[in-house]
Design an enzyme around this catalytic site. Structure first.
Site, PDB file in Angstrom:
ATOM      1  N   ASP A 144      32.565  24.022   6.414  1.00  0.00           N
ATOM      2  CA  ASP A 144      31.889  23.459   7.587  1.00  0.00           C
ATOM      3  C   ASP A 144      30.372  23.582   7.376  1.00  0.00           C
ATOM      4  O   ASP A 144      29.912  24.456   6.632  1.00  0.00           O
ATOM      5  CB  ASP A 144      32.322  24.251   8.840  1.00  0.00           C
ATOM      6  CG  ASP A 144      31.779  23.665  10.133  1.00  0.00           C
ATOM      7  OD1 ASP A 144      32.504  22.880  10.772  1.00  0.00           O
ATOM      8  OD2 ASP A 144      30.620  23.983  10.513  1.00  0.00           O
ATOM      9  N   HIS A 163      28.229  24.719   9.369  1.00  0.00           N
ATOM     10  CA  HIS A 163      27.760  25.991   9.921  1.00  0.00           C
ATOM     11  C   HIS A 163      28.509  27.172   9.300  1.00  0.00           C
ATOM     12  O   HIS A 163      29.698  27.070   8.999  1.00  0.00           O
ATOM     13  CB  HIS A 163      27.984  26.014  11.431  1.00  0.00           C
ATOM     14  CG  HIS A 163      27.403  24.847  12.163  1.00  0.00           C
ATOM     15  ND1 HIS A 163      28.145  23.719  12.471  1.00  0.00           N
ATOM     16  CD2 HIS A 163      26.146  24.626  12.630  1.00  0.00           C
ATOM     17  CE1 HIS A 163      27.366  22.856  13.115  1.00  0.00           C
ATOM     18  NE2 HIS A 163      26.159  23.375  13.219  1.00  0.00           N
ATOM     19  N   ASP A 198      31.049  18.041   9.494  1.00  0.00           N
ATOM     20  CA  ASP A 198      29.667  17.972  10.003  1.00  0.00           C
ATOM     21  C   ASP A 198      28.634  18.096   8.887  1.00  0.00           C
ATOM     22  O   ASP A 198      27.431  18.124   9.150  1.00  0.00           O
ATOM     23  CB  ASP A 198      29.410  18.985  11.137  1.00  0.00           C
ATOM     24  CG  ASP A 198      29.988  20.359  10.889  1.00  0.00           C
ATOM     25  OD1 ASP A 198      30.462  20.627   9.761  1.00  0.00           O
ATOM     26  OD2 ASP A 198      29.967  21.174  11.835  1.00  0.00           O
ATOM     27  N   HIS A 232      33.863  30.128  14.350  1.00  0.00           N
ATOM     28  CA  HIS A 232      32.757  30.932  14.910  1.00  0.00           C
ATOM     29  C   HIS A 232      33.236  32.100  15.756  1.00  0.00           C
ATOM     30  O   HIS A 232      32.447  32.991  16.064  1.00  0.00           O
ATOM     31  CB  HIS A 232      31.826  30.054  15.756  1.00  0.00           C
ATOM     32  CG  HIS A 232      31.047  29.066  14.957  1.00  0.00           C
ATOM     33  ND1 HIS A 232      30.206  29.437  13.923  1.00  0.00           N
ATOM     34  CD2 HIS A 232      30.980  27.702  15.009  1.00  0.00           C
ATOM     35  CE1 HIS A 232      29.664  28.351  13.386  1.00  0.00           C
ATOM     36  NE2 HIS A 232      30.120  27.281  14.014  1.00  0.00           N
TER      37      HIS A 232
END
Ligand code: Q9C
Ligand code: ZN
Length: 334
Positions: free
Chosen positions: A189, A191, A278, A154
């Site tokens: 991931d 996200h 995740d 991120h």
């Protein structure tokens, strides 16, 4: 598979996350690393590749900020972990402000990433772990695993966010390019890897492909939409494959095949894989439905590319299942 890790990564231990006005335990905990370590056996120690590798991705000003932020916070008489509350969303420009709250705003895009006393040390060694695993791949291993924690995908060249402080995958990708490799990055991931995308957005020499929760419903909201395809020389070298919440393996595999097809067409000689667990059905902050055994199947498909691969750990917050999920992925890959 050879695995890499450094115990100094545990120094990053933020305490609490402020979310919707309530304090909740911080999801990205040292216990995540302990759970993975218990499942994969004794890893090799990371080797220090130095700060110059970080500067290939991150700005000097950002690194200086990250290095001193917690000390500055304490020097200002503040308790606990450093965290911002005001962000220059409108007409963002270069201001050299001294106040720690202003600097936290200037170098962050969210409030999910507190800076604790050991954050620099933990993030530094997380990046060195990625570089060390990359070293094994450059030396001829078909794949190596970097137990990166804190994660990285991120954060961009001059901002942190999403539990990320240094972009481990991007740092490894730049180091691989410096070693003469043609690099593709695949981010799986839950996200969207907005920081990695941003770093390479105008680059045609690096392919960035990502499968993630649709940002219309999920963090990081503002990036990862299907119409983001790169800019300038990078036009066409970004591929976003957002999936609706609730995606199980059957919904996931067609996106994976589309990403792999694009990667194969790009013909990289090294793959950096941002792997987040995740996407697991039991993840406390995510909404996909992959099961532990599914990771072996996903990994086998990625491995079928036959491209030397650095696997860098990103998210995954179901701590009780995290070790099994990572082990399933690594076994499938091997
Ligand atoms: N309650 C990674 O997986 N906050 N970062 C979400 C949900 C940010 C996730 C809040 C999630 C960041 C590396
Ligand atoms: Zn994630």
């Amino acid at each position: 598979m050879r695995c890499f890790w450094d115990a100094r990564q545990l120094a990053h231990a933020p305490e609490l996350e402020l979310h919707n006005g309530a304090f909740v335990p911080f999801a990205e905990s040292p216990a995540r690393a302990e759970a993975i370590l218990a499942a994969i056996g004794t890893p090799e120690a990371a080797v220090d590749h130095g700060e110059a590798r970080l500067r290939a991705v991150h700005s000097e000003a950002y690194l200086a900020f990250l290095w001193s932020a917690h000390k500055d916070w304490r020097a200002a008489g503040r308790p606990g972990d450093a965290s911002g509350y005001a962000w220059p969303v409108v007409r963002r420009r270069q201001l050299s402000l001294d106040r720690i709250d202003a600097r936290l705003g200037a170098y962050s895009f969210d409030a999910a990433s507190p800076i604790a006393a050991g954050t620099w040390e933990g993030a530094y060694w997380s990046a060195q772990t990625a570089l060390s695993a990359l070293g094994a791949v450059l030396a001829g291993e078909p794949a190596a695993f970097a137990l990166c924690r804190p994660p990285g995908h991120h954060c961009g060249s001059d901002y942190l966010g999403g539990y990320c402080y240094l972009n481990n995958a991007a740092i490894a990708a730049e180091a691989a390019i410096a070693a003469g490799r043609k690099v593709a990055i695949l981010d799986v991931d839950y996200h969207h890897g907005n920081g990695t995308q941003d770093i390479f957005y105008e680059r045609g020499d690096v392919l960035f492909a990502s499968i993630h929760a649709d940002p219309r419903t999920d963090y990081p909201f503002f990036w990862g939409h299907a119409d983001e395809t790169g800019e300038g020389e990078g036009e066409g070298a970004t591929l976003n494959l957002p999936l609706a919440r609730g995606a199980d393996l059957a919904a996931y595999l067609p996106a994976l095949d589309a990403a792999l097809e694009r990667i194969a067409a790009f013909a990289p000689d090294l793959l950096v894989l941002s792997y987040g667990a995740d996407t697991f059905a039991g993840d406390p902050i995510s909404q996909f439905r992959l099961e532990t055994a599914d990771y072996a199947r996903v990994a086998r498909r990625i491995a079928s590319l036959g491209t030397p691969t650095l696997i860098a750990m990103e998210g995954g917050y179901a701590v009780d299942a995290l070790g099994a999920n990572v082990a399933s992925f690594l076994e499938g890959f091997a």
